[in-house]
Scaffold this active site. Structure first.
Site, short mmCIF file in Angstrom:
data_model
loop_
_atom_site.label_atom_id
_atom_site.label_comp_id
_atom_site.label_asym_id
_atom_site.label_seq_id
_atom_site.Cartn_x
_atom_site.Cartn_y
_atom_site.Cartn_z
N GLY A 33 0.82 -1.21 0.00
CA GLY A 33 0.00 0.00 0.00
C GLY A 33 0.86 1.26 0.00
N HIS A 39 4.46 2.16 -7.90
CA HIS A 39 3.51 1.04 -7.88
C HIS A 39 2.59 1.10 -9.10
CE1 HIS A 39 4.16 1.61 -3.39
NE2 HIS A 39 4.49 0.34 -3.56
N LYS A 151 13.68 -0.80 -7.87
CA LYS A 151 14.10 -0.06 -6.67
C LYS A 151 14.52 -1.02 -5.56
CE LYS A 151 13.50 2.94 -3.13
NZ LYS A 151 13.04 1.98 -2.17
N ASP A 152 13.78 -2.13 -5.40
CA ASP A 152 14.13 -3.15 -4.41
C ASP A 152 14.88 -4.27 -5.14
OD1 ASP A 152 12.77 -2.07 -2.02
OD2 ASP A 152 11.02 -2.26 -3.29
N VAL A 178 10.95 4.16 -10.65
CA VAL A 178 10.36 5.46 -11.04
C VAL A 178 10.93 6.51 -10.08
CG1 VAL A 178 8.22 6.77 -11.29
CG2 VAL A 178 8.28 4.35 -11.92
N SER A 187 9.51 6.10 -3.12
CA SER A 187 9.42 5.11 -2.06
C SER A 187 8.34 5.57 -1.08
CB SER A 187 10.76 5.02 -1.33
OG SER A 187 10.58 4.40 -0.07
O1 PAF Z 1 8.11 -4.52 -1.93
C1 PAF Z 1 7.14 -4.60 -1.15
O2 PAF Z 1 6.27 -3.74 -1.07
C2 PAF Z 1 7.06 -5.82 -0.24
O3 PAF Z 1 8.30 -6.24 0.18
C3 PAF Z 1 6.25 -6.98 -0.87
C4 PAF Z 1 6.95 -7.52 -2.10
C5 PAF Z 1 4.86 -6.52 -1.23
C6 PAF Z 1 6.14 -8.12 0.14
O4 PAF Z 1 5.49 -7.72 1.31
#
Ligand code: PAF
Length: 293
Positions: A33, A39, A151-152, A178, A187
């Site tokens: 969220g 996202h 990003k992750d 982004v 973030s």
């Molecule tokens: O990147 C995230 O927002 C979280 O680590 C994920 C992949 C939704 C797992 O909780």
């Protein structure tokens, strides 16, 4: 509750079985969220690639250590749902903690090597929680494909490794980071930054740009590149560096030198390395990375 929003894992799984029976390809965007443009770009990619798009919103307790920001992690469900409604997502899954981890819950997934370094040093149980919840979400949503942000970066590697090692019939797509117009990677945690910290955090993307410039100039010694990045970041008095590392883009093994000819198949022929960093500004810990070509 809105007709497309569900919180019961069993109900969602039954619905997804029906979607599969219609022959539709299911694309899933797992999130916690507090949605931002990053996202939404994943959702847009999912809409291009899949026939039926699911977004999951779940602040997963098992990926937070007791001293971390689980309680204060931003929860903005109303705005999140509005944004997803505009994008015409097919189904939104918003489970409660108790339905994901009922009393007696006892199963965890551990990706061993790629989870150990970098983030794994500061956050030892983090990727165990991530891998566990992602596997559960993929199973509940019957995903054919899942979308994550670069990003992750290390998270993407861990999830790819898990899906390969456990033979999951899911394609993992990593979408570009982004950034804000000034370069800060988007973030959900950026909202914790004070205006001064927000300004100083620009050294992160600038240091990543510097790394590529140094490589373009022929520098291959990763210690030297990291040192020069460190010097740039340290021009911001509020920055406290956790790590800066240059690694193989697939295995995440640290590199002493950047080779001219990459071995990587997954990230394409021209990717020579990935540079990853984590830096604190006050109480906020930011991560960022870039591929080096
Ligand atoms: O990147 C995230 O927002 C979280 O680590 C994920 C992949 C939704 C797992 O909780």
């Amino acid at each position: 509750m809105e007709h497309r929003v569900f919180d019961d894992p069993q109900v969602v799984q039954q619905k997804m079985i029906a979607v599969r029976k219609q022959g539709k390809l299911i694309g899933v965007v797992p999130t916690m969220g507090a949605l931002h443009e990053g996202h939404l770009s994943l959702v847009q990619q999912a809409k291009r690639d899949a026939d039926f798009v699911v977004v999951t919103i779940f602040v997963n307790p098992t990926q937070f250590a007791p001293h971390e920001d689980f309680d204060k992690y931003p929860r903005t469900l109303k705005q999140d749902l509005e944004q997803l409604r505009e994008l015409e997502v097919d189904l939104i899954f918003t489970p409660a903690n108790e339905s994901m981890y009922p009393p007696g819950y006892d199963t965890f997934v551990e990706v061993v090597e790629s989870a150990k370094r970098f983030e794994g040093v500061s956050r030892p149980a983090h990727y165990r929680g991530v891998a566990t919840v992602v596997l559960k979400l993929l199973n509940i949503t019957m995903a054919d494909m899942a979308f994550f942000g670069q990003k992750d970066y290390q998270q993407c590697c861990v999830i790819k490794k898990m899906t390969a090692d456990l033979n999951l019939p899911v394609r993992i797509t990593v979408c570009p980071t982004v950034r804000e117009p000034d370069g800060l990677a988007m973030s959900s945690r950026n909202r914790y930054l004070s205006p001064e910290e927000r300004t100083q955090a620009l050294v992160l993307s600038r240091s990543l740009t510097l790394a590529q410039e140094l490589v373009d100039d022929g520098m291959t010694d990763t210690d030297r590149i990291c040192r020069m990045m460190r010097e740039k970041i340290e021009t911001s008095p509020l920055a406290q560096i956790d790590y800066i590392a240059i690694a193989d883009p697939v295995t995440l093994e640290e590199l002493a030198t950047i080779s001219a000819r990459p071995q990587s198949q997954t990230t394409g022929n021209s990717t020579r390395a990935v540079v990853l960093l984590a830096v604190r500004f006050g109480a906020t810990r930011l991560i960022d990375n870039t591929l080096l070509f």
